[in-house]
Motif scaffolding. Structure first.
Motif, mmCIF file in Angstrom:
data_model
loop_
_atom_site.group_PDB
_atom_site.id
_atom_site.type_symbol
_atom_site.label_atom_id
_atom_site.label_comp_id
_atom_site.label_asym_id
_atom_site.label_seq_id
_atom_site.Cartn_x
_atom_site.Cartn_y
_atom_site.Cartn_z
ATOM 1 N N LEU A 153 75.104 46.658 17.328
ATOM 2 C CA LEU A 153 75.626 45.618 18.221
ATOM 3 C C LEU A 153 76.247 46.199 19.483
ATOM 4 O O LEU A 153 76.275 45.542 20.516
ATOM 5 N N HIS A 172 78.352 38.957 25.927
ATOM 6 C CA HIS A 172 77.432 38.259 25.019
ATOM 7 C C HIS A 172 78.228 37.590 23.887
ATOM 8 O O HIS A 172 79.210 38.161 23.397
ATOM 9 N N PRO A 173 77.784 36.401 23.463
ATOM 10 C CA PRO A 173 78.492 35.717 22.372
ATOM 11 C C PRO A 173 78.659 36.565 21.109
ATOM 12 O O PRO A 173 79.557 36.301 20.318
ATOM 13 N N MET A 174 77.847 37.592 20.920
ATOM 14 C CA MET A 174 78.024 38.409 19.714
ATOM 15 C C MET A 174 79.299 39.256 19.782
ATOM 16 O O MET A 174 79.678 39.890 18.801
ATOM 17 N N HIS A 184 71.819 32.008 16.832
ATOM 18 C CA HIS A 184 72.725 32.755 17.706
ATOM 19 C C HIS A 184 71.919 33.414 18.849
ATOM 20 O O HIS A 184 70.810 33.890 18.625
ATOM 21 N N TRP A 222 71.587 37.167 29.781
ATOM 22 C CA TRP A 222 70.178 36.824 30.004
ATOM 23 C C TRP A 222 69.716 35.615 29.208
ATOM 24 O O TRP A 222 68.792 34.906 29.606
ATOM 25 N N TRP A 223 70.334 35.362 28.067
ATOM 26 C CA TRP A 223 69.941 34.264 27.182
ATOM 27 C C TRP A 223 70.416 32.908 27.693
ATOM 28 O O TRP A 223 69.971 31.860 27.218
ATOM 29 N N TRP A 266 79.167 29.003 16.181
ATOM 30 C CA TRP A 266 80.636 28.926 16.243
ATOM 31 C C TRP A 266 81.193 29.304 17.600
ATOM 32 O O TRP A 266 82.263 28.848 17.994
ATOM 33 N N CYS A 311 67.574 35.603 20.371
ATOM 34 C CA CYS A 311 66.644 34.899 21.254
ATOM 35 C C CYS A 311 65.524 35.796 21.754
ATOM 36 O O CYS A 311 64.630 35.327 22.443
ATOM 37 N N LEU A 342 89.007 30.410 20.226
ATOM 38 C CA LEU A 342 88.486 30.941 21.488
ATOM 39 C C LEU A 342 89.126 30.229 22.675
ATOM 40 O O LEU A 342 89.300 30.824 23.745
ATOM 41 N N ARG A 385 91.060 32.103 25.622
ATOM 42 C CA ARG A 385 90.734 31.919 27.046
ATOM 43 C C ARG A 385 91.980 31.544 27.846
ATOM 44 O O ARG A 385 92.125 31.941 28.999
ATOM 45 N N GLN A 407 82.016 29.749 31.944
ATOM 46 C CA GLN A 407 83.408 29.971 31.555
ATOM 47 C C GLN A 407 84.123 30.866 32.570
ATOM 48 O O GLN A 407 85.286 30.637 32.893
ATOM 49 N N PRO A 467 71.001 29.478 29.230
ATOM 50 C CA PRO A 467 70.128 28.513 29.920
ATOM 51 C C PRO A 467 70.675 28.071 31.278
ATOM 52 O O PRO A 467 69.922 27.565 32.095
ATOM 53 N N ARG A 470 60.541 27.606 24.709
ATOM 54 C CA ARG A 470 61.052 26.294 24.282
ATOM 55 C C ARG A 470 60.005 25.202 24.459
ATOM 56 O O ARG A 470 59.934 24.263 23.660
ATOM 57 N N LEU A 523 62.215 32.290 28.085
ATOM 58 C CA LEU A 523 62.781 31.421 27.054
ATOM 59 C C LEU A 523 62.422 29.960 27.327
ATOM 60 O O LEU A 523 62.266 29.168 26.391
ATOM 61 N N CYS A 539 85.941 35.435 10.886
ATOM 62 C CA CYS A 539 86.843 34.771 11.832
ATOM 63 C C CYS A 539 86.423 33.359 12.208
ATOM 64 O O CYS A 539 87.038 32.738 13.073
ATOM 65 N N CYS A 582 82.277 37.773 20.800
ATOM 66 C CA CYS A 582 83.415 36.865 20.997
ATOM 67 C C CYS A 582 84.411 36.925 19.851
ATOM 68 O O CYS A 582 85.438 36.266 19.900
ATOM 69 N N ASP A 583 84.125 37.710 18.810
ATOM 70 C CA ASP A 583 85.141 37.849 17.760
ATOM 71 C C ASP A 583 86.319 38.695 18.227
ATOM 72 O O ASP A 583 87.463 38.294 18.096
ATOM 73 N N ASP A 584 86.023 39.872 18.822
ATOM 74 C CA ASP A 584 87.149 40.748 19.161
ATOM 75 C C ASP A 584 87.068 41.400 20.540
ATOM 76 O O ASP A 584 87.940 42.192 20.885
ATOM 77 N N LEU A 588 72.629 43.254 12.730
ATOM 78 C CA LEU A 588 72.404 41.969 13.397
ATOM 79 C C LEU A 588 71.849 40.918 12.445
ATOM 80 O O LEU A 588 72.054 39.729 12.651
ATOM 81 N N TRP A 623 81.601 35.168 10.136
ATOM 82 C CA TRP A 623 81.294 36.278 11.066
ATOM 83 C C TRP A 623 82.316 37.384 10.845
ATOM 84 O O TRP A 623 83.510 37.203 11.079
ATOM 85 N N PRO A 658 90.235 38.172 16.552
ATOM 86 C CA PRO A 658 89.505 37.553 15.441
ATOM 87 C C PRO A 658 90.356 36.510 14.726
ATOM 88 O O PRO A 658 91.496 36.797 14.346
ATOM 89 N N GLN A 710 70.524 22.538 23.363
ATOM 90 C CA GLN A 710 69.072 22.726 23.469
ATOM 91 C C GLN A 710 68.340 22.007 22.340
ATOM 92 O O GLN A 710 67.264 21.436 22.539
#
Lengths: 282, 282
Positions: A215, A143-145, B143, A182-183, B182, B147, A112, A116, A158, A185, B116, B112, B226, A147-149, B215, B208, A108, B158
């Motif tokens: 989460l 999932h991006p949720m 975020h 899944w989200w 972010w 979605c 990022l 990486r 990526q 694109p 869109r 999705l 962070c 990516c903090d820790d 959520l 965050w 955190p 997007q």
């Protein structure tokens, strides 16, 4: 008549209240042919004994979960992560797992991009040991949720980029988890890219519930949520992937239920999704 | 000496326990110069009166939040969303807000890509009314954890693509919210792209937290988490953006606190981030 589901694998953390012995006894009875093992489930065990138990159950160990967490604020922290991953490779080898799944880590407040880079360096440091043990390493984009820790690797693009930057070694690939990607694109094209590079190593399935109330541990059983798992599975299979589909449902709600009932519902959901592959035991 | 923060805007939902009147009385006292108004806060009010109240408070109405939710399973649902957005444009016009923020919508289980397309069609349907009212529309990428049912627009790329596909009309742009974007590896370049297209309309800030326990309503005050808000703000300003920074902290924890204390902490956090802009009232 009991089923035999050639591509169904269950992750021991899915039925977290059960011991390894219970998982080994119950999964095959219901038709599973693969097992992914949470490292916590084998902590302190004689791995030769555990390997024999798994073999006796007739299950293939698809993945050992999990290595990773390479990002750290200090050199010592990063070295400690590398040491832990070397242990994971040894454990995988000892228990007969051909793959270690990597949840790559994040710190955190650290950028990022920096995380990486640390992840890439950490993987580079353990690749020789993985190759020598014949154990594959699978980067799992999270999932991006998270990516903090938990992971600064949040997309298939990526993960592909890290594999590319390390020269596409044979033992390095990607674990695709429907919950995490899944989200995205770019999902279809990046799955195809991983396939072309022969690095699509693993496929995890579960569903996204609406609403999601936690989460970490409110994942849905396949069919409980809104992910088009069949479509993503088709994209994965279109690359030539024929491996197991690993059910990873981390759920406080399901863990509170009777695990025998839960396992039956896993089978029912799986068979509904992949009906053409369900066949009676020979 | 009281501050005057030329670019500080506060969203009424940030101090949810307060009435509109309390927000109008308290925000300027602490130095805020802008207000973003939650539609719920003006529901059932005489908007001429509300407009006068806001003017009397000396605050600029930066955004009316929110329109959108264009995706729906039926034609009737999509038409009802369009009607609601036309009402939002009328309300914005009546209260003196120059912009409506769009949370674009999603339908659990619907692809999705389909959502869109419905979002793009819905925006196209309301653009003439927005132009004629002189009200800007700002697509807010949400975020990816939203979605399933809140927005199928989850990246700046997007949002830029939707604006492009509609021919880059003057009245259509993007709201950048640090909380939602972010994590995005393309963030810097896509902010720059939005700037070049003169469509970076709004900038929302909050943080965050690690861990995040809800959520929806566990956002952090700037500095509690962070996100490198300063860096993203610099990217936004580098496009030539000189508008307000809108504080949007949706937090059960902060809503349970004394809102006067909370407001003071918002100011302190903001001033710490943007110290060079804090000056005494003339």
């Amino acid at each position: 008549m009991p089923l035999k589901l050639n591509r169904l694998c269950i992750h021991t953390a899915t039925t977290k209240p059960w011991s390894l012995e219970q998982c080994l006894a119950e999964y095959p009875k219901q038709g599973a042919t693969g097992i992914s093992i949470w490292r916590q489930a084998i902590e302190g065990r004689d791995l030769n004994v555990a390997k024999r138990q798994v073999n006796d159950a007739g299950l293939e160990v698809v993945s050992l979960c999990r290595g990773g967490f390479f990002a750290a604020a200090s050199n010592a922290g990063r070295q400690s992560a590398i040491d832990d991953n070397l242990r994971a490779i040894d454990q995988a080898n000892a228990i007969g797992a051909t793959m270690v799944v990597l949840v790559c880590g994040a710190v955190p407040g650290q950028s990022l991009i920096e995380s990486r880079q640390q992840i890439t360096d950490g993987i580079a440091a353990i690749l020789p040991a993985a190759k020598s043990a014949g154990v594959k390493l699978a980067i799992e984009p999270l999932h991006p949720m998270y990516c903090d820790d938990r992971s600064a690797v949040n997309t298939m693009r990526q993960a592909n980029a890290i594999c590319d930057s390390l020269g596409s070694p044979d033992h390095l690939g990607i674990a695709v988890d429907t919950y995490h990607v899944w989200w995205d694109p770019e999902l279809e094209e990046q799955i195809a890219a991983a396939g072309r590079a022969k690095r699509l190593f693993a496929f995890h399935i579960c569903d996204w519930k609406t609403p999601t109330t936690d989460l970490l541990n409110d994942r849905g059983l396949m069919g409980e949520g809104c992910i088009n798992i069949q479509e993503i599975s088709d994209w994965v299979d279109a690359t030539g992937f024929t491996g197991h589909r690993e059910v990873e449902v981390f759920s406080n709600q399901w863990w509170a239920a009777d695990q025998h009932d839960f396992l039956k519902q896993i089978i029912a959901s799986y068979v509904e999704l992949f009906a053409s592959e369900a066949k009676a035991k020979p």
